[in-house]
Design a protein around this motif. Structure first.
Motif, PDB file in Angstrom:
ATOM      1  N   ASN A 184       0.820  -1.212   0.000  1.00 33.52           N
ATOM      2  CA  ASN A 184       0.000   0.000   0.000  1.00 33.52           C
ATOM      3  C   ASN A 184       0.855   1.264   0.000  1.00 33.52           C
ATOM      4  O   ASN A 184       0.471   2.282  -0.590  1.00 33.52           O
ATOM      5  CB  ASN A 184      -0.935   0.009   1.207  1.00 33.52           C
ATOM      6  N   ALA A 185       2.005   1.203   0.661  1.00 32.17           N
ATOM      7  CA  ALA A 185       2.900   2.363   0.656  1.00 32.17           C
ATOM      8  C   ALA A 185       3.430   2.617  -0.753  1.00 32.17           C
ATOM      9  O   ALA A 185       3.515   3.760  -1.207  1.00 32.17           O
ATOM     10  CB  ALA A 185       4.051   2.151   1.632  1.00 32.17           C
ATOM     11  N   VAL A 186       3.787   1.535  -1.462  1.00 32.40           N
ATOM     12  CA  VAL A 186       4.234   1.680  -2.850  1.00 32.40           C
ATOM     13  C   VAL A 186       3.102   2.202  -3.723  1.00 32.40           C
ATOM     14  O   VAL A 186       3.298   3.083  -4.569  1.00 32.40           O
ATOM     15  CB  VAL A 186       4.754   0.332  -3.393  1.00 32.40           C
ATOM     16  N   LEU A 187       1.888   1.696  -3.513  1.00 31.98           N
ATOM     17  CA  LEU A 187       0.740   2.147  -4.304  1.00 31.98           C
ATOM     18  C   LEU A 187       0.435   3.623  -4.056  1.00 31.98           C
ATOM     19  O   LEU A 187       0.017   4.338  -4.978  1.00 31.98           O
ATOM     20  CB  LEU A 187      -0.491   1.289  -3.989  1.00 31.98           C
ATOM     21  N   ALA A 188       0.643   4.086  -2.825  1.00 29.37           N
ATOM     22  CA  ALA A 188       0.448   5.510  -2.541  1.00 29.37           C
ATOM     23  C   ALA A 188       1.394   6.347  -3.383  1.00 29.37           C
ATOM     24  O   ALA A 188       1.040   7.435  -3.861  1.00 29.37           O
ATOM     25  CB  ALA A 188       0.670   5.779  -1.053  1.00 29.37           C
ATOM     26  N   LEU A 189       2.587   5.828  -3.603  1.00 33.45           N
ATOM     27  CA  LEU A 189       3.570   6.519  -4.434  1.00 33.45           C
ATOM     28  C   LEU A 189       3.167   6.479  -5.905  1.00 33.45           C
ATOM     29  O   LEU A 189       3.241   7.495  -6.607  1.00 33.45           O
ATOM     30  CB  LEU A 189       4.934   5.854  -4.228  1.00 33.45           C
ATOM     31  N   THR A 190       2.716   5.325  -6.369  1.00 35.00           N
ATOM     32  CA  THR A 190       2.344   5.209  -7.783  1.00 35.00           C
ATOM     33  C   THR A 190       1.093   6.020  -8.111  1.00 35.00           C
ATOM     34  O   THR A 190       0.950   6.514  -9.229  1.00 35.00           O
ATOM     35  CB  THR A 190       2.087   3.735  -8.180  1.00 35.00           C
ATOM     36  N   ALA A 213       5.787  -5.670  -9.456  1.00 32.89           N
ATOM     37  CA  ALA A 213       5.946  -5.578 -10.911  1.00 32.89           C
ATOM     38  C   ALA A 213       5.749  -6.945 -11.564  1.00 32.89           C
ATOM     39  O   ALA A 213       5.096  -7.054 -12.616  1.00 32.89           O
ATOM     40  CB  ALA A 213       7.321  -5.010 -11.260  1.00 32.89           C
ATOM     41  N   GLU A 214       6.294  -7.981 -10.936  1.00 36.08           N
ATOM     42  CA  GLU A 214       6.156  -9.334 -11.474  1.00 36.08           C
ATOM     43  C   GLU A 214       4.700  -9.789 -11.504  1.00 36.08           C
ATOM     44  O   GLU A 214       4.316 -10.612 -12.335  1.00 36.08           O
ATOM     45  CB  GLU A 214       6.997 -10.309 -10.647  1.00 36.08           C
ATOM     46  N   LYS A 215       3.883  -9.237 -10.607  1.00 35.69           N
ATOM     47  CA  LYS A 215       2.475  -9.617 -10.540  1.00 35.69           C
ATOM     48  C   LYS A 215       1.573  -8.645 -11.304  1.00 35.69           C
ATOM     49  O   LYS A 215       0.345  -8.754 -11.256  1.00 35.69           O
ATOM     50  CB  LYS A 215       2.028  -9.699  -9.077  1.00 35.69           C
ATOM     51  N   ALA A 221      -1.511   6.458 -11.774  1.00 35.70           N
ATOM     52  CA  ALA A 221      -2.905   6.862 -11.597  1.00 35.70           C
ATOM     53  C   ALA A 221      -3.717   6.750 -12.875  1.00 35.70           C
ATOM     54  O   ALA A 221      -4.942   6.592 -12.834  1.00 35.70           O
ATOM     55  CB  ALA A 221      -2.954   8.294 -11.065  1.00 35.70           C
ATOM     56  N   ALA A 222      -3.047   6.796 -14.021  1.00 35.65           N
ATOM     57  CA  ALA A 222      -3.734   6.687 -15.309  1.00 35.65           C
ATOM     58  C   ALA A 222      -3.831   5.246 -15.796  1.00 35.65           C
ATOM     59  O   ALA A 222      -4.370   4.985 -16.874  1.00 35.65           O
ATOM     60  CB  ALA A 222      -3.020   7.544 -16.353  1.00 35.65           C
ATOM     61  N   GLY A 223      -3.283   4.303 -14.999  1.00 38.83           N
ATOM     62  CA  GLY A 223      -3.336   2.894 -15.385  1.00 38.83           C
ATOM     63  C   GLY A 223      -2.161   2.427 -16.209  1.00 38.83           C
ATOM     64  O   GLY A 223      -2.142   1.280 -16.674  1.00 38.83           O
ATOM     65  N   LYS A 224      -1.171   3.286 -16.391  1.00 36.24           N
ATOM     66  CA  LYS A 224       0.006   2.903 -17.165  1.00 36.24           C
ATOM     67  C   LYS A 224       0.901   1.977 -16.343  1.00 36.24           C
ATOM     68  O   LYS A 224       1.245   2.285 -15.202  1.00 36.24           O
ATOM     69  CB  LYS A 224       0.802   4.147 -17.564  1.00 36.24           C
ATOM     70  N   PRO A 225       1.307   0.825 -16.910  1.00 35.97           N
ATOM     71  CA  PRO A 225       2.198  -0.086 -16.173  1.00 35.97           C
ATOM     72  C   PRO A 225       3.543   0.564 -15.855  1.00 35.97           C
ATOM     73  O   PRO A 225       4.090   1.318 -16.668  1.00 35.97           O
ATOM     74  CB  PRO A 225       2.366  -1.262 -17.140  1.00 35.97           C
ATOM     75  N   ASP A 230      11.178   2.725 -12.697  1.00 32.45           N
ATOM     76  CA  ASP A 230      10.394   3.946 -12.509  1.00 32.45           C
ATOM     77  C   ASP A 230      10.466   4.458 -11.078  1.00 32.45           C
ATOM     78  O   ASP A 230       9.744   5.396 -10.715  1.00 32.45           O
ATOM     79  CB  ASP A 230       8.933   3.701 -12.897  1.00 32.45           C
ATOM     80  N   PHE A 231      11.340   3.868 -10.261  1.00 30.07           N
ATOM     81  CA  PHE A 231      11.492   4.272  -8.864  1.00 30.07           C
ATOM     82  C   PHE A 231      12.966   4.552  -8.558  1.00 30.07           C
ATOM     83  O   PHE A 231      13.853   4.006  -9.196  1.00 30.07           O
ATOM     84  CB  PHE A 231      10.969   3.174  -7.930  1.00 30.07           C
ATOM     85  N   ARG A 232      13.168   5.426  -7.573  1.00 32.29           N
ATOM     86  CA  ARG A 232      14.541   5.798  -7.203  1.00 32.29           C
ATOM     87  C   ARG A 232      14.666   5.770  -5.677  1.00 32.29           C
ATOM     88  O   ARG A 232      13.771   6.224  -4.957  1.00 32.29           O
ATOM     89  CB  ARG A 232      14.856   7.202  -7.737  1.00 32.29           C
ATOM     90  N   VAL A 233      15.785   5.248  -5.185  1.00 35.21           N
ATOM     91  CA  VAL A 233      16.084   5.243  -3.754  1.00 35.21           C
ATOM     92  C   VAL A 233      16.815   6.529  -3.414  1.00 35.21           C
ATOM     93  O   VAL A 233      17.840   6.843  -4.019  1.00 35.21           O
ATOM     94  CB  VAL A 233      16.950   4.023  -3.373  1.00 35.21           C
TER      95      VAL A 233
END
Length: 310
Positions: A184-190, A213-215, A221-225, A230-233
């Motif tokens: 959910n934390a990752v989804l909040a970011l996406t 990503a594997e799943k 937010a627009a539904g784009k995979p 696409d993430f940075r630490v």
């Protein structure tokens, strides 16, 4: 051919084995069923798919039914063991440490070793790669998604290690909220409801981002995979001890040992079930014990003092 010597040897062997068999039968009468519960790091269906296989394996090995239960939150594992309703628990390091600190009589028995050789992991702060945020300084006043108050990588570790850099989490970020799980934390970011998210980082090829990503669970937010690229630490903690599996201290010693040995044997006896626990990223279970989480207890004590002094 049977003779007097072989009959005597057989009788002696039976005499040695009888007490052990009697002890096993004793705990099976007291515990005809066991409950195994896991912290909710992922969504319920994924969590059930992973850990129900371990419960089924333990049922076969122990000879009693092991029921799997997903906890509503991290605290539910602690309270379930305190009440004696959860005999086997999969904790995060901080929730296990909190259980010990609050008097729960629970014993860590195993944790996983990953294919990079480590039995630990780190906590990271993640941002979207297309964002302008590259340093901690860039995140001042932004929205931070944490996981759960009792999460190690999703709350306690980032607070502790950020404080070492002079960053007070609740005042430094403009908004801080708990998402409820690592996913959910990752989804909040996406989805754009958070600018930065705290999360566990097991290895570069094994994170909640890579698993999602594997799943096919990573979409904006627009539904784009989205992909892990696409993430940075922007921040990483020191190494933390891995998530412990723990049993109630009050269980019979024979039962505790049987659970521990069954887990140590799982990679060979049930390789498919073992692979499901980490999508094949773990290679074995190794023994662990409470003292290996002393540093986490000190981390929680620090965070508790910091919260009280505001």
């Amino acid at each position: 051919m049977l003779n007097r010597r072989t009959l005597i040897a057989a009788a002696l062997a039976a005499g040695v084995m009888a007490p052990a068999a009697a002890q096993a039968q004793g705990w099976k009468e007291k515990y005809p069923e066991l409950t195994f519960a896991a912290i909710p790091t992922e969504n319920p269906s994924v969590t059930t798919d992973r850990y129900s296989k371990l419960a089924d394996y333990l049922s076969r090995e122990l000879g009693v039914k092991v029921n799997f239960r997903i906890a509503n939150d991290y605290a539910a594992i602690i309270e379930g063991q305190r009440a004696g309703n959860i005999q086997i628990a999969y904790y995060g390091p901080a929730s296990y440490a909190r259980a010990l600190m609050t008097g729960v009589e629970t014993e860590a028995i195993t944790r996983a070793r990953r294919n990079n050789g480590s039995t630990g992991y780190t906590s990271v702060l993640l941002v979207r790669a297309d964002s302008p945020y590259r340093t901690l300084e860039d995140l001042k006043g932004k929205t931070l998604a944490l996981v759960d108050p009792n999460s190690t990588s999703g709350n306690n570790a980032p607070r502790f290690f950020l404080d070492k850099k002079g960053v007070k989490t609740d005042s430094y970020f403009g908004k801080v909220f708990f998402a409820g799980s690592h996913e959910n934390a990752v989804l909040a970011l996406t989805q754009g409801t958070a600018d930065v998210a705290a999360n566990a980082w097991y290895a570069d090829t094994d994170t909640h981002v890579t698993r999602m990503a594997e799943k096919g669970m990573l979409k904006d937010a627009a539904g784009k995979p989205l992909t892990p690229d696409d993430f940075r630490v922007v921040f990483r903690t020191d190494l933390l001890p891995g998530d412990p599996y723990a049993v109630l201290a009050s269980l019979p010693a024979e039962l505790k040992q049987a659970i521990k040995q069954a887990m140590l044997d799982m990679p060979k006896k049930d390789p498919a079930g073992f692979r499901a626990l980490s999508d094949g990223k773990d290679i074995e279970f190794v023994p662990t014990e409470a003292r290996e989480y002393d540093g986490v207890i000190e981390m929680l004590k620090f965070n508790d003092r910091a919260r009280r002094t505001g």
